[in-house]
Scaffold this motif. Structure first.
Motif, PDB file in Angstrom:
ATOM      1  N   SER A   1       0.817  -1.221   0.000  1.00 46.80           N
ATOM      2  CA  SER A   1       0.000   0.000   0.000  1.00 46.80           C
ATOM      3  C   SER A   1       0.847   1.265   0.000  1.00 46.80           C
ATOM      4  N   LEU A   2       2.092   1.161   0.459  1.00 49.04           N
ATOM      5  CA  LEU A   2       2.960   2.339   0.506  1.00 49.04           C
ATOM      6  C   LEU A   2       3.445   2.753  -0.876  1.00 49.04           C
ATOM      7  N   VAL A   3       3.378   1.840  -1.844  1.00 49.83           N
ATOM      8  CA  VAL A   3       3.888   2.157  -3.185  1.00 49.83           C
ATOM      9  C   VAL A   3       2.815   2.046  -4.266  1.00 49.83           C
ATOM     10  N   THR A   4       1.574   1.768  -3.872  1.00 50.44           N
ATOM     11  CA  THR A   4       0.487   1.675  -4.844  1.00 50.44           C
ATOM     12  C   THR A   4      -0.646   2.611  -4.436  1.00 50.44           C
ATOM     13  N   PRO A   5      -1.571   2.901  -5.354  1.00 49.10           N
ATOM     14  CA  PRO A   5      -2.708   3.779  -5.019  1.00 49.10           C
ATOM     15  C   PRO A   5      -3.776   3.080  -4.187  1.00 49.10           C
ATOM     16  N   VAL A   6      -3.658   1.768  -4.008  1.00 48.72           N
ATOM     17  CA  VAL A   6      -4.709   0.998  -3.347  1.00 48.72           C
ATOM     18  C   VAL A   6      -4.390   0.870  -1.856  1.00 48.72           C
ATOM     19  N   PRO A   7      -5.322   1.202  -0.978  1.00 49.39           N
ATOM     20  CA  PRO A   7      -5.068   1.160   0.475  1.00 49.39           C
ATOM     21  C   PRO A   7      -4.896  -0.257   1.002  1.00 49.39           C
ATOM     22  N   ALA A   8      -4.182  -0.364   2.131  1.00 49.78           N
ATOM     23  CA  ALA A   8      -3.835  -1.666   2.703  1.00 49.78           C
ATOM     24  C   ALA A   8      -5.041  -2.574   2.964  1.00 49.78           C
TER      25      ALA A   8
ATOM     26  N   THR B   1     -11.916   5.861 -16.528  1.00 50.24           N
ATOM     27  CA  THR B   1     -12.291   5.548 -15.144  1.00 50.24           C
ATOM     28  C   THR B   1     -11.103   4.876 -14.464  1.00 50.24           C
ATOM     29  N   ARG B   2     -10.981   5.090 -13.161  1.00 48.80           N
ATOM     30  CA  ARG B   2      -9.927   4.447 -12.374  1.00 48.80           C
ATOM     31  C   ARG B   2     -10.525   3.939 -11.072  1.00 48.80           C
ATOM     32  N   TRP B   3     -10.080   2.783 -10.650  1.00 43.27           N
ATOM     33  CA  TRP B   3     -10.562   2.243  -9.392  1.00 43.27           C
ATOM     34  C   TRP B   3     -10.261   3.200  -8.245  1.00 43.27           C
ATOM     35  N   SER B   4      -9.060   3.774  -8.227  1.00 41.99           N
ATOM     36  CA  SER B   4      -8.636   4.607  -7.105  1.00 41.99           C
ATOM     37  C   SER B   4      -9.436   5.898  -6.995  1.00 41.99           C
ATOM     38  N   ASP B   5     -10.092   6.316  -8.082  1.00 46.61           N
ATOM     39  CA  ASP B   5     -10.904   7.536  -8.010  1.00 46.61           C
ATOM     40  C   ASP B   5     -12.155   7.328  -7.157  1.00 46.61           C
ATOM     41  N   ALA B   6     -12.528   6.071  -6.928  1.00 40.41           N
ATOM     42  CA  ALA B   6     -13.721   5.784  -6.135  1.00 40.41           C
ATOM     43  C   ALA B   6     -13.411   5.673  -4.644  1.00 40.41           C
ATOM     44  N   TYR B   7     -12.147   5.854  -4.279  1.00 36.89           N
ATOM     45  CA  TYR B   7     -11.751   5.729  -2.872  1.00 36.89           C
ATOM     46  C   TYR B   7     -11.370   7.107  -2.336  1.00 36.89           C
ATOM     47  N   PRO B   8     -11.794   7.465  -1.112  1.00 39.43           N
ATOM     48  CA  PRO B   8     -12.595   6.682  -0.174  1.00 39.43           C
ATOM     49  C   PRO B   8     -14.059   6.573  -0.601  1.00 39.43           C
ATOM     50  N   LYS B   9     -14.739   5.594  -0.029  1.00 39.28           N
ATOM     51  CA  LYS B   9     -16.078   5.227  -0.489  1.00 39.28           C
ATOM     52  C   LYS B   9     -17.070   6.380  -0.439  1.00 39.28           C
ATOM     53  N   ASP B  10     -17.064   7.154   0.626  1.00 36.30           N
ATOM     54  CA  ASP B  10     -18.081   8.185   0.805  1.00 36.30           C
ATOM     55  C   ASP B  10     -17.600   9.577   0.380  1.00 36.30           C
ATOM     56  N   HIS B  11     -16.685   9.624  -0.573  1.00 40.46           N
ATOM     57  CA  HIS B  11     -16.154  10.932  -0.975  1.00 40.46           C
ATOM     58  C   HIS B  11     -17.244  11.835  -1.550  1.00 40.46           C
ATOM     59  N   SER B  12     -18.221  11.236  -2.213  1.00 43.55           N
ATOM     60  CA  SER B  12     -19.277  12.059  -2.816  1.00 43.55           C
ATOM     61  C   SER B  12     -20.183  12.691  -1.765  1.00 43.55           C
ATOM     62  N   LEU B  13     -20.162  12.126  -0.551  1.00 42.85           N
ATOM     63  CA  LEU B  13     -21.006  12.651   0.525  1.00 42.85           C
ATOM     64  C   LEU B  13     -20.250  13.600   1.442  1.00 42.85           C
ATOM     65  N   ALA B  14     -18.972  13.844   1.151  1.00 43.83           N
ATOM     66  CA  ALA B  14     -18.169  14.720   2.004  1.00 43.83           C
ATOM     67  C   ALA B  14     -18.724  16.148   1.980  1.00 43.83           C
ATOM     68  N   LEU B  15     -18.573  16.847   3.098  1.00 45.19           N
ATOM     69  CA  LEU B  15     -19.063  18.215   3.201  1.00 45.19           C
ATOM     70  C   LEU B  15     -18.308  19.114   2.231  1.00 45.19           C
TER      71      LEU B  15
END
Length: 526
Positions: A298-305, A355-369
């Motif tokens: 996870s330290l060298v990739t866009p995908v979290p541990a 599209t990229r998988w990492s753009d969807a992380y974190p899951k609730d980004h669309s609901l962020a204030l």
């Protein structure tokens, strides 16, 4: 060029409008695939425009976002389910109907499924992490099935995962299978496509392998990496998804889908190294604990541990197609793993990653204030500005190149250190990079930032997604001043805690250095 002015704790009133300029809509068309960028143009099946409305869940995700483009290009009426920010998706797909609902709240699904003929179920809850996604997956599938039954939907098409049910499966693969079983518990026929590792520009598996091979000259290969897998190119997945819709004989049947090759995960990394011309030393080292390996990766990739760990736990299971019936009902030649890699790399080189998988992380980004929803200007602000003769389009073009491979023009090591600290704390870090090297749209990721608002030639607003004792935004603004422009960068920080206040003042000297240099570099490069 005048000197840079620094103003600390200045309140700036920002007006947000729902009316978008024509230039914004034109810019968004740059992200719509052209015919030569579509994958289903050579499908042996024929489109059926009179089939009725097609419902796509997971359209904000990696597969769903690409499937929508294919369906629209083939003339289908498409209704898209999103959790939030419907305006953004309507701008992205103006021909589609956008509806807002949450599959974990059954009452929100009833009305949005009215009048639907076929529904694609492309939802998974893996972004919730290892300890939450399983229950959420099953509940979501149950709610969707019930709402689909109430609306008499004709059929469901589900993309799941390969896995031998006679063996002990990982939580991730077990969840995929149980979701398919839940969807089949009712009278609606479900077509199930079971895929192993999906390879394509922006997919999670591709990003993990690419970054490991590119960044690590020596790679420890645990024993479980010698398990066999049948990877499939993302374009072939899309062909099967569309082909099933256009082939009535697939209704209510399960299919295994895969590419030409059956490889171990070690072989997949070795082939990737060959394709990109990197000499890498692979060895069977003593470190094989999945949680440790996932954290290091996870330290060298866009995908979290937590996500890497969930995926790696599935590596112990052999995922190979047991039947090839799909090749008979939807006949086309699938890509080899090597060719899938080459085409993914070419997409990145051509700056055509939609599209990229990492753009969807974190899951609730669309609901962020959002900053506009805060109801006030944050107390902690710092503005850096200059008066420049450079034109607004030229300045904005330079602004839109920050981050990613281009870096932040100056002091890149400071940005890297901050991103690495965040990653070590299991945050998003800075390795997500960006989807396009030169252009941006709302919701795009730039390292540990996300585009919250974009007004061409006037304003770019980024929202931080780092782990912070508060909320942060970074605004780039261009305001005409006689025959020149005032170009400013403003950092906004909102916190109610003492620790948050200490954090702001501790980092303020670094902000002064970074943003002073950044604003000068943007002006110079314009």
């Amino acid at each position: 060029m005048t000197g840079v002015k620094k103003i600390k704790c200045v309140r700036i009133i920002s007006h947000h409008s729902n009316v978008l300029p024509i230039s914004y809509l034109i810019m968004n068309t740059l992200f719509t695939p052209q015919r030569e960028d579509l994958f289903c143009t050579d499908l042996p099946t024929q489109s059926v425009p009179g089939i009725g409305k097609i419902f796509v869940t997971g359209a904000s995700g990696y597969i769903g976002g690409r499937l929508v483009n294919e369906l629209l290009a083939r003339g289908y009426q498409v209704r898209i389910l999103v959790r939030d920010n419907a305006v953004h998706y309507q701008e992205l797909w103006p021909e589609a109907e956008i509806v807002v609902a949450d599959v974990l709240k059954k009452e929100t699904l009833r009305s949005v499924l009215a009048g639907i003929d076929t529904a694609y179920y492309l939802i998974h809850s893996l972004l919730l992490g290892r300890h939450q996604f399983y229950d959420a997956d099953i509940q979501a599938a149950h709610n969707f099935r019930k709402a689909a039954e109430e609306n008499n939907i004709r059929r469901i098409i589900y993309l799941g995962g390969l896995g031998d049910t006679e063996t002990s499966l990982s939580d991730h693969l077990r969840s995929r299978i149980h979701v398919s079983e839940e969807l089949q518990n009712g009278p609606i026929p479900v077509t199930i496509l079971r895929a192993a590792t999906i390879m394509g520009s922006g997919s999670a598996s591709y990003e993990i392998i690419k970054h490991l091979v590119k960044k690590l000259p020596v790679i420890n290969v645990p024993k479980w990496a010698n398990t066999r897998c049948q990877p499939i190119a993302v374009r072939d997945v899309l062909k099967y998804l569309v082909g099933c819709l256009e082939t009535p004989a697939t209704t209510g049947k399960p299919y295994d889908i895969g590419g030409q090759d059956i490889l171990t995960y070690r072989q997949m990394m070795e082939i990737f190294a060959e394709v990109i011309g990197k000499k890498r030393l692979f060895f069977a080292g003593p470190f094989s604990q999945i949680s440790f390996y996932a954290y290091i990766a996870s330290l060298v990739t866009p995908v979290p541990a937590p996500i890497i760990q969930s995926l790696m736990e599935g590596v112990k299971n052999e995922v190979v197609c047991k039947n090839n019936a799909t090749r008979e009902v939807i006949p086309f030649e699938s890509l080899s793993y090597r060719e899938a890699i080459r085409r993914a790399l070419l997409r990145e080189e051509q700056d055509k990653v939609y599209t990229r998988w990492s753009d969807a992380y974190p899951k609730d980004h669309s609901l962020a204030l959002k900053l506009s929803e805060l109801g006030r200007i944050p107390y902690y602000t710092a503005t850096y500005s200059l008066l420049t003769a450079k034109s607004a389009p030229s300045l904005f073009q330079s602004i839109c190149k920050i981050g990613g491979k281009e870096g932040w023009f100056q002091n890149n090591w400071l940005w890297w250190v901050r991103g690495m600290i965040d990653r070590m704390l299991l945050g998003v870090g800075s390795s997500r990079g960006r989807r396009s090297d030169v252009s941006l749209k709302v919701n795009d990721v730039i390292d540990f930032w996300r585009v919250e608002d974009l007004k061409p030639d006037r304003r770019l607003l980024l929202r931080t997604e780092m782990k912070l004792p508060g909320r942060g935004w970074l605004e780039f603004k261009i305001v005409p001043e006689n025959a020149k422009n005032i170009f400013s960068i403003t950092a906004y920080y909102d916190t109610d805690s003492l620790f948050g206040m200490l954090y702001w003042y501790a980092f303020l000297p670094f902000h002064n250095k970074i943003f002073n240099d950044l604003i000068k570099q943007i002006d110079t490069r314009s």
